[in-house]
Enzyme design. Structure first.
Site, PDB file in Angstrom:
ATOM      1  N   PRO A   2       0.472   1.546  -6.963  1.00 16.83           N
ATOM      2  CA  PRO A   2       0.696   1.248  -8.383  1.00 16.83           C
ATOM      3  C   PRO A   2       0.305  -0.188  -8.725  1.00 16.83           C
ATOM      4  O   PRO A   2       0.609  -1.114  -7.979  1.00 16.83           O
ATOM      5  CB  PRO A   2       2.191   1.476  -8.577  1.00 16.83           C
ATOM      6  CG  PRO A   2       2.786   1.426  -7.212  1.00 16.83           C
ATOM      7  CD  PRO A   2       1.712   1.823  -6.251  1.00 16.83           C
ATOM      8  N   GLU A   3      -0.396  -0.346  -9.813  1.00 21.79           N
ATOM      9  CA  GLU A   3      -0.716  -1.683 -10.311  1.00 21.79           C
ATOM     10  C   GLU A   3       0.189  -1.991 -11.513  1.00 21.79           C
ATOM     11  O   GLU A   3       1.034  -1.190 -11.885  1.00 21.79           O
ATOM     12  CB  GLU A   3      -2.202  -1.770 -10.682  1.00 21.79           C
ATOM     13  CG  GLU A   3      -3.099  -1.656  -9.443  1.00 21.79           C
ATOM     14  CD  GLU A   3      -4.479  -2.272  -9.668  1.00 21.79           C
ATOM     15  OE1 GLU A   3      -4.626  -3.130 -10.564  1.00 21.79           O
ATOM     16  OE2 GLU A   3      -5.416  -1.886  -8.951  1.00 21.79           O
ATOM     17  N   HIS A 100      12.280  11.774   1.797  1.00 18.23           N
ATOM     18  CA  HIS A 100      12.067  10.348   1.571  1.00 18.23           C
ATOM     19  C   HIS A 100      12.800   9.828   0.337  1.00 18.23           C
ATOM     20  O   HIS A 100      12.414   8.812  -0.225  1.00 18.23           O
ATOM     21  CB  HIS A 100      10.571  10.068   1.488  1.00 18.23           C
ATOM     22  CG  HIS A 100       9.828  10.485   2.724  1.00 18.23           C
ATOM     23  ND1 HIS A 100       9.954   9.817   3.927  1.00 18.23           N
ATOM     24  CD2 HIS A 100       8.991  11.519   2.966  1.00 18.23           C
ATOM     25  CE1 HIS A 100       9.207  10.410   4.842  1.00 18.23           C
ATOM     26  NE2 HIS A 100       8.618  11.445   4.289  1.00 18.23           N
TER      27      HIS A 100
END
Ligand SMILES: [Zn+2]
Length: 283
Positions: A2-3, A100
């Site tokens: 992710p940016e 997770h």
């Protein structure tokens, strides 16, 4: 990975579900992600009202009523899922727990926020609210690309005389925070500057011109993320990853979209990462 626009989209997705509500129960299913969780994290989160969600670079900051702020970093593969929001902004029932799911927050209002991160490069930490600029992850960072400190004169001074390729300089988080590979490629294309050109060989006016271009690239991507948020009632409740079309990123060999150009987009590797650009338009 992710940016900044993806992280901002996650923040905007979480804010209406969390702000003003109380964390009724926090579950922490393992002792660490990239680093150990802070001591007693579940107990320190439980019972806290969420005052505000902010973002600094790629970190989400959750201000809590007790005077602490929760820092969330999605890392390489971290995902935020929202389920069971009683107000109907998210219609998904709570999914079956997955392997997770490392941290689960149940809000008093009924929403559940699940942090899932298979590769565990993510992070969470707690700090006194207002101290984030001295936090070890945030202290080294340069200005926000969408903030007032990131001005044309700032960038010209920051890159002046540097012998590094401009792409490397823009990826340097000490110069500007939160820019990653994708949006640097896109910004350099719009600014018509080759990613390989060394900073000291670029005229100051062209360096300055990168500032509004970087803001536009990020603002466009955040807008695309905002449209994706409106589709979440039909989607799976996962925040932050959205379809977005790029001009150069991932388009090796495809024709340049600049009118009257059409040259194939090229890919080179710089510092181990792919750079996509048009060798005709970008000099
Ligand atoms: Zn071109």
């Amino acid at each position: 990975m992710p940016e900044l626009p993806e992280v901002e989209t996650v923040r905007r997705g979480l804010a209406p579900v969390m702000e003003g509500d109380v964390i009724a129960r926090a579950r922490v299913n393992r002792p660490d992600l990239r680093w150990p969780f802070p001591a007693d994290m579940a107990a320190r989160l439980t019972g806290q009202r969420v005052e505000r969600l902010r973002r600094r670079s790629k970190y989400i900051l959750v201000d809590l009523s007790g005077g602490e702020t929760l820092l969330i970093h999605l890392g390489m593969s971290g995902r935020m899922l929202v389920s069971g929001d009683a107000l109907g902004r998210f219609v998904h029932d709570h999914p079956a727990p997955e392997k997770h799911d490392h941290v689960v927050l149940d809000m008093e209002g009924g929403a559940r926020i699940t942090f899932n991160d298979p590769r565990r490069f993510g992070a969470m930490d707690l700090m006194p609210t207002g101290s984030e600029e001295t936090h070890k992850l945030i202290a080294p960072l340069g200005p926000e690309p969408l903030g007032n400190l990131f001005s044309e004169s700032y960038l010209i001074a920051a890159l002046k005389g540097r012998n590094t390729p401009v792409k490397a300089a823009l990826l340097d988080q000490r110069i500007v925070a939160g820019l990653g590979n994708i949006y640097v490629c896109e910004a350099l294309y719009r600014a018509r500057i080759s990613p390989a050109r060394r900073c000291r060989h670029i005229a100051a006016a062209r360096i300055g011109g990168l500032v509004p271009v970087i803001r536009d690239v990020l603002t466009d991507a955040i807008a695309a993320g905002g449209s994706s948020l409106r589709d979440y009632r039909q989607a799976d409740g996962e925040l932050g990853y959205f379809q977005h079309s790029f001009d150069v990123y991932g388009r090796e060999g495809a024709p340049c979209r600049t009118p009257d150009c059409g040259a194939p987009i090229r890919r080179i590797v710089q510092s181990g990462r792919s750079s996509f650009y048009c060798s005709q338009c970008q000099r």
